[in-house]
Design a protein around this motif. Structure first.
Motif: not given
Lengths: 284, 283
Positions: B196, B254, B257
């Motif tokens: 990630q 992030g 997501r």
């Protein structure tokens, strides 16, 4: 928290580095134990020879050997010099030749297909059997010895180096393709450095074999007049039943072999110490 | 979130406009009916056509054996196509008729030279072009800075973690300032957390460097998170079955997501992928 404190303490204790004194002691023991063993063996040998009055033309005691060594040191060291010069010239030629031919094979698969079988044939034929032929063709006995020693040392270097040049990471080669690298750049920047571990193996094997080759060749081809090597001195001492000198010469050959072993191991360590697994200590 | 249309229809018609703004220029690379048959007779790729426009982030997504890596390697010029052409309409051509492609390639493994320091590994592409160490130093250190490894220049690859090695590999790819970045499942071997992080790095660099990216992956979530366009492929023979623009807004972080939009997009791509695999199963 309480338990964490309890488990942390012994962990820290085991993780602490060994005390320096203990480390030094361990190193000293590594040297002292083999040396002490040697001294004990020599003492038993001397005692046996003296106690049972073994004649010195059958088994001389260590003292006899040392005496012969001192008395004949001039002859022995000039013989050592001859053996050394043949061994190291042969090794140098084998290294240069082996690497060059391997590079030629790597650049041209056709060359390899044509000549590799002959290299194998040369390798599997015992040099003792070739020596009489070489005596006929070679200009001097010195050249015969050199060629024999070269022939035995050459093949392991060639075959290891050929293998090494072929073992390059394929994706690294792809990377070089993407950047339009020339054949020379490919050789210089990936193939040769990647083959270093194989070269080191070839060097260690070839170094030992060059000495064996020069000794065996001298047994077969004899020495060139004044230029006698250690092998000739061993044969000569054997015929004259001068067993102490035979032992002394043998000792010199062994010492030479050990020196070559350490020298080539040291060179291979220098070549690989920064990056290759074989030269690294495992960290766990 | 995703409009679906058949790839074959799209190629002849008006070029797709995935982000909806100013991307309708000439393709930087175009595959025209490209097929690849391996020496053992396997059809790795069949009739693949794909236009990639400047600035796009295209993911090639599919199960193993669908020819996505093969397609990427063909674009990189590694091995020739059996049929069809790969064109570089905006590149000039050399005298030998080769396109001057400004590309870099990131492999699944870091593919570093273990005997060379991080610096020397990143210097390599410049060195191959004849740039001396002194002249390359600034660019190499810049590249290492961009992946956060400028303090590790004199380390050897074995001293680095898997994620750091991959960063070195990325630094080596970006040091030549390529126009097109080709990535072949670069993070497949990394743990989820590292992956990630590197995904975010790639998105940032894509924005900063003005790259066009073709990214091979077998992860639906990675494809949806990264790309502006997802090309779904199927196996036996390797072929394109769908070409899906991804309208999730950039910049993505992030948090994206966990949004409903991300979930919907992932589901849609997953469905397409599974349909293709069902078709395979019934063959």
């Amino acid at each position: 928290m309480e338990t964490a404190g309890h488990t942390a303490a012994p962990l820290a204790a085991t993780a602490a580095p060994e005390s320096p004194l203990r480390a030094i002691l361990q190193r000293v023991l590594h040297v002292v134990i083999p040396l002490a063993t040697l001294v004990v063996v020599l003492l038993i040998w001397q005692w046996y020879v003296t106690a049972y009055k073994v004649p010195r033309y059958i088994l001389p005691g260590p003292m006899e050997v040392i005496r012969a060594f001192i008395a004949d040191h001039q002859m022995l060291f000039s013989a050592l010099w001859v053996t050394l010069s043949i061994t190291f010239s042969a090794l140098a030629l084998a290294l240069g030749g082996g690497v060059l031919v391997a590079v030629a094979f790597a650049q041209s698969p056709w060359l390899e297909r044509i000549f590799y079988p002959y290299a194998v044939v040369l390798q599997v034929t015992p040099i003792v059997a070739i020596a009489p032929l070489l005596i006929i063709y070679a200009p001097s006995t010195h050249a015969v010895l050199l060629m024999c020693a070269f022939l035995v040392a050459f093949f392991p270097i060639l075959s290891n180096m050929t293998q090494g040049l072929k073992s390059t990471d394929h994706n690294l080669l792809n990377l070089f393709d993407i950047y339009n690298a020339t054949a020379w750049q490919r050789l210089r920047y990936v193939k040769l450095p990647g083959a270093l571990p194989y070269f080191a193996t070839g060097l260690r094997i070839g170094g030992g074999l060059a000495l064996i080759g020069s000794v065996v060749a001298e047994f077969t081809a004899g020495s060139a007049g004044t230029e006698s090597g250690l092998a000739f001195r061993i044969l000569e001492a054997g015929r004259r039943l001068n067993v102490p000198r035979l032992f002394a010469a043998l000792l010199l050959i062994t010492a030479t072999g050990v020196t070559i072993f350490f020298l080539t191991s040291f060179i291979s360590h220098l070549l690989l110490r920064r990056w290759h697994e074989s030269a690294l200590t495992r960290e766990n | 979130m995703l409009q679906r249309y058949s790839a074959s229809q799209d190629m002849a018609a008006d070029p797709s406009d995935p982000t909806g703004a100013g991307r309708s220029d000439r393709p930087i690379v175009a595959m025209r009916d490209v097929g690849k048959v391996f020496a053992n007779g396997t059809i790795a790729l069949s009739g693949m056509s794909l236009d990639v426009r400047p600035g796009e982030f295209v993911s090639l997504l599919g199960p193993s054996g669908c020819g996505k890596s093969t397609a990427l390697r063909l674009v990189a010029g590694l091995g020739g196509a059996s049929v069809g052409q790969i064109e570089w309409p905006t590149s000039s051509y050399t005298h030998a008729g080769e396109p001057e492609r400004e590309i870099s390639f990131v492999f699944q493994e870091p593919t570093l030279m273990p005997w060379a320091t991080v610096f020397r590994n990143v210097w390599l592409p410049l060195r191959l072009k004849g740039v001396s160490r002194r002249a390359a130093t600034e660019r190499v250190m810049d590249a290492l800075g961009m992946v956060g490894l400028d303090k590790f220049a004199e380390h050897y690859p074995r001293e680095l973690s898997g994620g750091m090695k991959m960063r070195v590999s990325i630094a080596r790819a970006l040091v030549t300032r390529p126009k097109v970045m080709l990535m072949d499942e670069p993070f497949a071997a990394l743990d989820e957390i590292t992956r990630q992080k590197l995904n975010d790095d790639i998105l940032r660099l894509w924005g900063d460097q003005g790259w066009t990216v073709i990214f091979v992956t077998h992860s639906v979530f990675e494809a949806v998170y990264l790309s502006s366009r997802i090309v779904v492929m199927a196996a036996r023979p390797g072929r394109v079955i769908a070409d899906l623009p991804n309208t999730l807004a950039y910049p993505r972080s992030g948090d994206v997501r966990t949004t409903a939009d991300f979930a919907a997009a992932s589901r849609e791509v997953s469905d397409v992928l599974h349909q293709s695999m069902d078709v395979d199963a019934h063959r």
